[in-house]
Design a protein around this motif. Structure first.
Motif, mmCIF file in Angstrom:
data_model
loop_
_atom_site.group_PDB
_atom_site.id
_atom_site.type_symbol
_atom_site.label_atom_id
_atom_site.label_comp_id
_atom_site.label_asym_id
_atom_site.label_seq_id
_atom_site.Cartn_x
_atom_site.Cartn_y
_atom_site.Cartn_z
ATOM 1 N N GLU A 1 40.873 -90.591 74.997
ATOM 2 C CA GLU A 1 39.902 -92.151 75.531
ATOM 3 C C GLU A 1 38.807 -91.896 74.104
ATOM 4 O O GLU A 1 38.783 -90.391 73.641
ATOM 5 N N TYR A 2 38.419 -92.341 74.490
ATOM 6 C CA TYR A 2 37.238 -92.460 72.928
ATOM 7 C C TYR A 2 35.769 -92.989 73.471
ATOM 8 O O TYR A 2 35.797 -93.746 74.804
ATOM 9 N N VAL A 3 34.844 -92.633 72.411
ATOM 10 C CA VAL A 3 33.615 -93.749 72.858
ATOM 11 C C VAL A 3 32.846 -93.442 70.486
ATOM 12 O O VAL A 3 33.389 -93.379 70.506
ATOM 13 N N GLY A 4 32.197 -94.631 71.494
ATOM 14 C CA GLY A 4 31.708 -94.950 69.748
ATOM 15 C C GLY A 4 32.549 -96.217 69.416
ATOM 16 O O GLY A 4 32.013 -97.386 70.004
ATOM 17 N N ASN A 5 33.257 -96.399 68.044
ATOM 18 C CA ASN A 5 33.316 -97.141 67.553
ATOM 19 C C ASN A 5 34.097 -98.491 68.093
ATOM 20 O O ASN A 5 35.566 -97.583 68.639
ATOM 21 N N ARG A 6 34.421 -99.259 68.684
ATOM 22 C CA ARG A 6 35.464 -99.973 69.594
ATOM 23 C C ARG A 6 36.573 -100.153 68.929
ATOM 24 O O ARG A 6 37.469 -100.859 69.619
ATOM 25 N N SER A 7 37.622 -100.000 67.683
ATOM 26 C CA SER A 7 38.383 -100.714 66.957
ATOM 27 C C SER A 7 38.819 -99.553 67.338
ATOM 28 O O SER A 7 40.372 -100.418 66.185
ATOM 29 N N THR A 8 38.723 -98.314 67.032
ATOM 30 C CA THR A 8 39.550 -97.653 66.592
ATOM 31 C C THR A 8 41.240 -96.628 66.921
ATOM 32 O O THR A 8 41.559 -97.595 68.453
ATOM 33 N N ASP A 9 41.735 -97.142 65.992
ATOM 34 C CA ASP A 9 43.062 -96.901 66.590
ATOM 35 C C ASP A 9 44.316 -96.398 65.342
ATOM 36 O O ASP A 9 44.259 -96.557 63.806
#
Length: 341
Positions: free
Chosen positions: A113-121
């Protein structure tokens, strides 16, 4: 420091990721991880792949208070800097791990689950991260991520909840609070993190590791903030369950990525960094989850052979702050102020 520095590291992690894939599917084929935990309250819908185990749970009231943090010295950097990046309201989930397995889609074998940068993969590059949108106030494009926590007595209903496989099943619990804070060093001033520094805390294979040296799991309950455990806590009624993920903060001054986990290490208990390293801002991620009914079965996403052990809790970070923004963080910490954006 801002360039994408990966050729050897990428090759290493591609090979490792392929080996993990073979190991994971081999474990599934041979029935590894098919046991059933029987903690009070565990239902027949318990986490797929086996576990958690009964002794993975503990009443937080039976956990002794943690030792006090070292008292800051006269030269300590005592400030804090808080970044607000939301609670993943945009449903940014995937099974990638840019820090550990760059370039390998699905390399985590569980959901992050991520917050911050919306492109991360898995395929993210420094240039791409620097140009992407962010959920953070103030424009911080850094990426902050961790494995999801699930309620295993409730079925998954969204596609992103069902995507992981490998025994990770159940409804994902969205944090009610995500607190991102940078802290200083108790014995000296901090220097700036380099842009695109990769950081990891915790041990995703702690259950089967030969050593607990990398275990950093800190589970707790909101009404007893001074008590932490490496087990799933049973909290008093109405309490939020918490996860605190503290990152290493002594940088070798050279590398932004290092597959051996030596470019960024933890200070000693007294706050002193090892020789030839420099204190940088220490990231702390605190996740809070709304109170659950007594005995609710929960499980951290994990590799199948780790059986959802709470000791495997971990998190990753890529610093994408501009040099100017990082300078503001450093000044706040070194001047002893409490800052927020």
């Amino acid at each position: 420091m801002g360039r994408d520095r990966r050729p050897l590291g990428l090759l290493f992690w591609l090979v490792l990721g392929s080996a993990l894939t073979v190991a994971v599917f081999g474990a599934s084929a041979t029935g590894i991880g098919t046991g059933t935990g029987t903690d009070p309250g565990m239902s027949s819908h318990g986490a797929g792949g086996g576990g958690p185990e009964p002794d993975d749970y503990v009443d937080i009231r039976n956990v002794p208070p943690a030792a006090p943090a070292p008292r800051p010295g006269p030269d300590g950097s005592t400030g804090t800097y808080r970044v607000d990046c939301g609670r993943n309201e945009g449903d940014h989930y995937n099974q990638d791990n840019l820090v550990v397995s760059p370039g390998l889609p699905g390399g985590a074998h569980h959901t992050h689950e991520y917050v911050g940068n919306r492109s991360t993969d898995a395929r993210s590059t420094d240039r791409g991260l620097a140009a992407a949108p962010t959920t953070c106030r103030g424009g911080d494009r850094s990426t902050y991520y961790w494995p999801v926590l699930r309620r295993t007595d409730r079925p998954a209903t969204h596609a992103y909840e069902k995507a992981a496989g490998h025994g990770n099943a159940g409804r994902i619990l969205r944090p009610a609070e995500v607190r991102l804070e940078f802290h200083g060093n108790p014995v000296g001033r901090v220097v700036a993190m380099p842009r695109f520094l990769r950081a990891l805390t915790g041990d995703a294979v702690a259950r089967t590791a030969r050593s607990e040296a990398d275990v950093r799991a800190r589970w707790g309950c909101s009404s007893l903030p001074g008590r932490f455990t490496t087990r799933y806590p049973r909290c008093p009624e109405g309490d939020r369950l918490t996860r605190t993920l503290i990152f290493p903060s002594c940088w070798n001054g050279l590398d932004t990525v290092d597959s051996t986990r030596t470019h960024l290490v933890f200070p000693a208990a007294n706050g002193v960094c090892p020789r030839d390293t420099f204190a940088v801002p220490q990231l702390r991620i605190t996740l809070g989850y709304d109170a659950l009914p007594a005995g609710t079965p929960i499980a951290l996403d994990s590799f199948p052979e780790q059986r959802h052990s709470p000791r495997t809790d971990h998190a990753m970070f890529v610093n994408v702050m501009t040099d100017a923004a990082m300078a503001v963080v450093v000044d706040c910490l070194n001047s002893g102020r409490r800052c927020a954006v």
